[in-house]
Design a protein around this motif. Structure first.
Motif, PDB file in Angstrom:
ATOM      1  N   VAL A 251       1.013  -1.143   0.292  1.00 45.19           N
ATOM      2  CA  VAL A 251       0.073  -0.216  -0.191  1.00 45.19           C
ATOM      3  C   VAL A 251       0.586   1.398  -0.042  1.00 45.19           C
ATOM      4  CG1 VAL A 251      -2.093  -0.538   1.469  1.00 45.19           C
ATOM      5  CG2 VAL A 251      -0.675  -0.287   2.554  1.00 45.19           C
ATOM      6  N   SER A 252       2.328   1.444   0.018  1.00 42.58           N
ATOM      7  CA  SER A 252       2.901   2.352  -0.377  1.00 42.58           C
ATOM      8  C   SER A 252       2.475   3.297  -1.914  1.00 42.58           C
ATOM      9  CB  SER A 252       4.667   1.502  -0.378  1.00 42.58           C
ATOM     10  OG  SER A 252       4.959   1.121  -1.707  1.00 42.58           O
ATOM     11  N   ALA A 253       1.482   2.368  -2.071  1.00 39.59           N
ATOM     12  CA  ALA A 253       1.795   4.249  -3.282  1.00 39.59           C
ATOM     13  C   ALA A 253      -0.038   4.353  -3.320  1.00 39.59           C
ATOM     14  CB  ALA A 253       1.767   3.470  -4.907  1.00 39.59           C
ATOM     15  N   SER A 254      -0.277   3.931  -2.163  1.00 35.79           N
ATOM     16  CA  SER A 254      -1.229   4.510  -1.905  1.00 35.79           C
ATOM     17  C   SER A 254      -1.468   6.130  -1.208  1.00 35.79           C
ATOM     18  CB  SER A 254      -2.266   4.102  -0.840  1.00 35.79           C
ATOM     19  OG  SER A 254      -1.623   4.410   0.647  1.00 35.79           O
ATOM     20  N   GLY A 255      -2.943   6.465  -1.438  1.00 32.99           N
ATOM     21  CA  GLY A 255      -3.087   8.203  -0.804  1.00 32.99           C
ATOM     22  C   GLY A 255      -2.869   9.232  -2.510  1.00 32.99           C
ATOM     23  N   ALA A 374       4.073  12.403   5.108  1.00 28.66           N
ATOM     24  CA  ALA A 374       5.349  12.327   6.138  1.00 28.66           C
ATOM     25  C   ALA A 374       4.370  11.121   6.854  1.00 28.66           C
ATOM     26  CB  ALA A 374       5.545  13.256   6.458  1.00 28.66           C
ATOM     27  N   VAL A 375       3.460  10.631   7.271  1.00 24.01           N
ATOM     28  CA  VAL A 375       3.873   9.531   8.243  1.00 24.01           C
ATOM     29  C   VAL A 375       4.456   8.195   7.143  1.00 24.01           C
ATOM     30  CG1 VAL A 375       1.405   8.231   8.799  1.00 24.01           C
ATOM     31  CG2 VAL A 375       1.670  10.328   9.435  1.00 24.01           C
ATOM     32  N   GLN A 376       3.364   7.955   6.173  1.00 24.15           N
ATOM     33  CA  GLN A 376       3.859   7.043   5.102  1.00 24.15           C
ATOM     34  C   GLN A 376       5.500   6.924   4.484  1.00 24.15           C
ATOM     35  OE1 GLN A 376       2.176   8.150   1.090  1.00 24.15           O
ATOM     36  NE2 GLN A 376       0.907   6.138   1.304  1.00 24.15           N
ATOM     37  N   GLN A 377       6.187   8.008   4.821  1.00 23.88           N
ATOM     38  CA  GLN A 377       7.497   7.906   3.867  1.00 23.88           C
ATOM     39  C   GLN A 377       8.269   7.303   5.028  1.00 23.88           C
ATOM     40  OE1 GLN A 377       8.811  12.679   3.926  1.00 23.88           O
ATOM     41  NE2 GLN A 377       8.121  12.202   1.385  1.00 23.88           N
ATOM     42  N   GLU A 378       8.030   7.428   6.552  1.00 27.18           N
ATOM     43  CA  GLU A 378       8.267   6.838   7.906  1.00 27.18           C
ATOM     44  C   GLU A 378       7.713   5.738   8.540  1.00 27.18           C
ATOM     45  OE1 GLU A 378      10.968   8.840   9.749  1.00 27.18           O
ATOM     46  OE2 GLU A 378      10.871  10.418   8.813  1.00 27.18           O
ATOM     47  N   MET A 380       6.965   3.630   5.997  1.00 24.94           N
ATOM     48  CA  MET A 380       8.568   2.665   4.749  1.00 24.94           C
ATOM     49  C   MET A 380       9.642   2.488   5.431  1.00 24.94           C
ATOM     50  SD  MET A 380       7.323   4.287   0.790  1.00 24.94           S
ATOM     51  CE  MET A 380       7.283   6.039   1.176  1.00 24.94           C
ATOM     52  N   ARG A 381      10.205   3.913   5.962  1.00 25.55           N
ATOM     53  CA  ARG A 381      11.170   3.398   6.375  1.00 25.55           C
ATOM     54  C   ARG A 381      11.798   2.481   7.502  1.00 25.55           C
ATOM     55  NH1 ARG A 381      13.971   5.453  10.800  1.00 25.55           N
ATOM     56  NH2 ARG A 381      12.275   6.916  11.332  1.00 25.55           N
ATOM     57  N   LEU A 382      10.612   2.850   8.532  1.00 29.00           N
ATOM     58  CA  LEU A 382      10.375   1.498   9.960  1.00 29.00           C
ATOM     59  C   LEU A 382      10.085   0.285   9.146  1.00 29.00           C
ATOM     60  CD1 LEU A 382       9.122   4.302  12.420  1.00 29.00           C
ATOM     61  CD2 LEU A 382      11.057   3.450  12.281  1.00 29.00           C
ATOM     62  N   GLY A 383       9.949  -0.022   7.418  1.00 31.04           N
ATOM     63  CA  GLY A 383       9.056  -1.196   7.447  1.00 31.04           C
ATOM     64  C   GLY A 383       7.666  -1.327   7.653  1.00 31.04           C
ATOM     65  N   LEU A 384       6.983  -0.718   8.132  1.00 29.86           N
ATOM     66  CA  LEU A 384       5.548  -1.123   8.719  1.00 29.86           C
ATOM     67  C   LEU A 384       4.713  -0.699   7.217  1.00 29.86           C
ATOM     68  CD1 LEU A 384       5.769   1.343  11.615  1.00 29.86           C
ATOM     69  CD2 LEU A 384       5.641  -1.322  12.064  1.00 29.86           C
ATOM     70  N   PRO A 385       3.507  -1.291   7.529  1.00 30.73           N
ATOM     71  CA  PRO A 385       2.656  -0.947   6.054  1.00 30.73           C
ATOM     72  C   PRO A 385       2.681   0.928   5.739  1.00 30.73           C
ATOM     73  CG  PRO A 385       1.765  -2.532   7.661  1.00 30.73           C
ATOM     74  CD  PRO A 385       2.997  -2.270   8.153  1.00 30.73           C
ATOM     75  N   ALA A 386       2.625   0.926   4.781  1.00 36.08           N
ATOM     76  CA  ALA A 386       3.162   2.722   5.015  1.00 36.08           C
ATOM     77  C   ALA A 386       1.176   3.205   3.642  1.00 36.08           C
ATOM     78  CB  ALA A 386       4.413   2.553   3.412  1.00 36.08           C
ATOM     79  N   ASP A 387       0.397   2.680   4.866  1.00 38.04           N
ATOM     80  CA  ASP A 387      -0.984   3.646   4.664  1.00 38.04           C
ATOM     81  C   ASP A 387      -1.346   4.636   5.012  1.00 38.04           C
ATOM     82  OD1 ASP A 387      -1.086   3.194   7.207  1.00 38.04           O
ATOM     83  OD2 ASP A 387      -2.435   1.121   7.523  1.00 38.04           O
ATOM     84  N   ALA A 388       0.057   4.908   5.318  1.00 39.47           N
ATOM     85  CA  ALA A 388      -0.367   6.854   6.218  1.00 39.47           C
ATOM     86  C   ALA A 388      -1.281   7.249   6.646  1.00 39.47           C
ATOM     87  CB  ALA A 388      -1.571   7.602   4.726  1.00 39.47           C
ATOM     88  N   TRP A 389      -1.454   6.225   7.653  1.00 41.84           N
ATOM     89  CA  TRP A 389      -2.804   5.973   9.011  1.00 41.84           C
ATOM     90  C   TRP A 389      -1.658   5.852  10.451  1.00 41.84           C
ATOM     91  CZ3 TRP A 389      -6.617   8.021  10.688  1.00 41.84           C
ATOM     92  CH2 TRP A 389      -7.599   7.397  12.339  1.00 41.84           C
ATOM     93  N   PRO A 390      -1.282   7.124  11.155  1.00 40.54           N
ATOM     94  CA  PRO A 390      -0.169   7.284  12.573  1.00 40.54           C
ATOM     95  C   PRO A 390      -1.263   6.932  13.233  1.00 40.54           C
ATOM     96  CG  PRO A 390      -1.881   9.297  11.702  1.00 40.54           C
ATOM     97  CD  PRO A 390      -2.254   7.985  10.931  1.00 40.54           C
ATOM     98  N   THR A 391      -0.516   5.422  14.726  1.00 38.59           N
ATOM     99  CA  THR A 391      -1.019   4.511  15.007  1.00 38.59           C
ATOM    100  C   THR A 391       0.220   5.106  16.438  1.00 38.59           C
ATOM    101  OG1 THR A 391       0.073   2.754  14.377  1.00 38.59           O
ATOM    102  CG2 THR A 391      -1.262   2.420  13.499  1.00 38.59           C
TER     103      THR A 391
END
Length: 398
Positions: A251-255, A374-378, A380-391
């Protein structure tokens, strides 16, 4: 047949354009004593060609409205996540009333669909959210609101020109400075348009010789359609469609910032819920408002036009989704999203993102476009699902 304006009308319109184009209006001449500020506005209007009688009539009794400033600083509703926000705004009653309004004004909607290619559901959704189909149009004095917000200096480039647009509407007989009321930010009528937009896009759809957005649904709806068309609405194309994404999808290309053709999304396993994909060659964005475990939508080019009307991502998505419901789409699948952040946690997240060099705008607790990116970029850097939803897990990882 196009009716040419009178020479006098051309003169006033030319003067207004010159007035709004004056560089100092965008950034200077705000703040200071309120009465001095008003005197400056009056002097500029007279120098632009308006008669002293017209200027005095427009500004007579103008006053600073502290309630406007309080409203401007307390827009907490946009901090709510999509599921909560949409459930708050969308009810069966609003759906039923939308259906009845569509039937009641069928002829005007047919004109709109023929002239501009804009689906009635889009305009019904705006009408519902902005004023509850005209029932709640706001009771702030519009002139006072605009002058107050221009004097406040936070966004003079937005509000100051609207004062002179309202003055021009007053000269034309379509604005009463003492009685015209609307939203705290100066929007008027059933679909809440600013004076400048009314001047530029207003349509006398009912043929009474005036553009009356407060009392004429025909004028309001046709004017809104003309404005959307001017902003770039692509005729007879979709705007939003709920979809289902496969488990484990990248989902890194979502948004909104990323686009692929519908055919490419389909090849990745994205499938429609309510209706088949109608235009597979059109580019669209995959929208995951509460992450990969929550609702999912494809946003078509017309979705971007919504942001010209309102800058809130949550509002825009809810309005676009409601428009699909009014056209027969089913209730979205809410899924089981990961827990989001509280207001305090969101502000802390924004501060930590700023510390890492991300531009998130102001630390306001709102999950806007810059914060999402910014959330999505971080992620991806941390290896988390890059869906732009902050948890909370992301916050802790930062």
């Amino acid at each position: 047949m196009r009716v040419l304006p009178s020479p006098k009308a051309v003169l006033h319109r030319t003067a207004l354009i010159a007035l709004l184009a004056t560089p100092t209006l965008a950034s200077a001449q705000c703040g200071g004593g309120f009465q001095n500020f008003v005197r400056g506005l009056k002097d500029e209007a007279v120098s632009a060609g308006y008669s002293i009688k017209t200027v005095n009539g427009f500004f007579s009794g103008v006053a600073k409205d502290s309630k406007v400033l309080r409203a401007d600083r307390s827009q907490g509703v946009f901090q709510k996540p999509f599921i909560e926000f949409s459930r708050r705004l969308i009810s069966q009653s609003r759906l039923d009333r939308g259906s009845r309004k569509g039937e009641e004004f069928d002829k005007i909607f047919e004109r709109i669909e023929t002239t501009y290619g804009i689906n009635r559901g889009v305009l019904l959704a705006f009408w519902a959210f902005e004023t509850d189909y005209g029932a709640v149009q706001g009771d702030f004095n519009t002139r006072n609101a605009l002058v107050t917000l221009a004097h406040d200096c936070r966004r003079p480039e937005l509000f100051r020109p609207q004062i002179f647009s309202a003055l021009e509407l007053y000269r034309k007989g379509d604005f009463d400075p003492a009685r015209t009321t609307g939203a705290w930010a100066g929007e008027i009528g059933m679909v809440q348009m600013l004076p400048g937009d009314i001047l530029e896009h207003g349509v006398d759809a009912d043929g009474d010789g005036h553009v009356t957005l407060k009392t004429s649904a025909a004028d309001a709806l046709m004017s809104a359609a003309r404005m959307l068309s001017h902003l770039g609405w692509r005729a007879n194309e979709p705007w939003l469609q709920e979809v289902t994404i496969p488990a484990g999808m990248d989902v890194s290309a979502s948004g909104p910032a990323y686009k692929k053709s519908v055919a490419e999304w389909e090849a990745m396993g994205v499938t429609p819920r309510s209706f088949d994909f109608a235009m597979k060659d059109v580019e669209a964005s995959l929208i995951l408002p509460q992450g990969h475990k929550g609702p999912a939508f494809l946003a078509y080019p017309n979705f971007d036009i919504y942001f010209e009307w309102n800058q809130s991502f949550t509002y825009v998505l809810t309005a676009a989704y409601f428009a699909t419901r009014l056209q027969g789409a089913e209730v979205y699948n809410a899924g089981n999203p990961d827990t989001g952040l509280s207001d305090g946690q969101m502000k802390e997240l924004q501060r930590r993102l700023q510390d890492r060099g991300h531009d998130v705008g102001s630390v306001d607790g709102i999950l806007g476009a810059n914060t999402r990116l910014a959330v999505q970029q971080e992620q991806m850097r941390l290896g988390l699902p890059a869906d732009a939803w902050p948890t909370p897990d992301l916050l802790n990882a930062l």
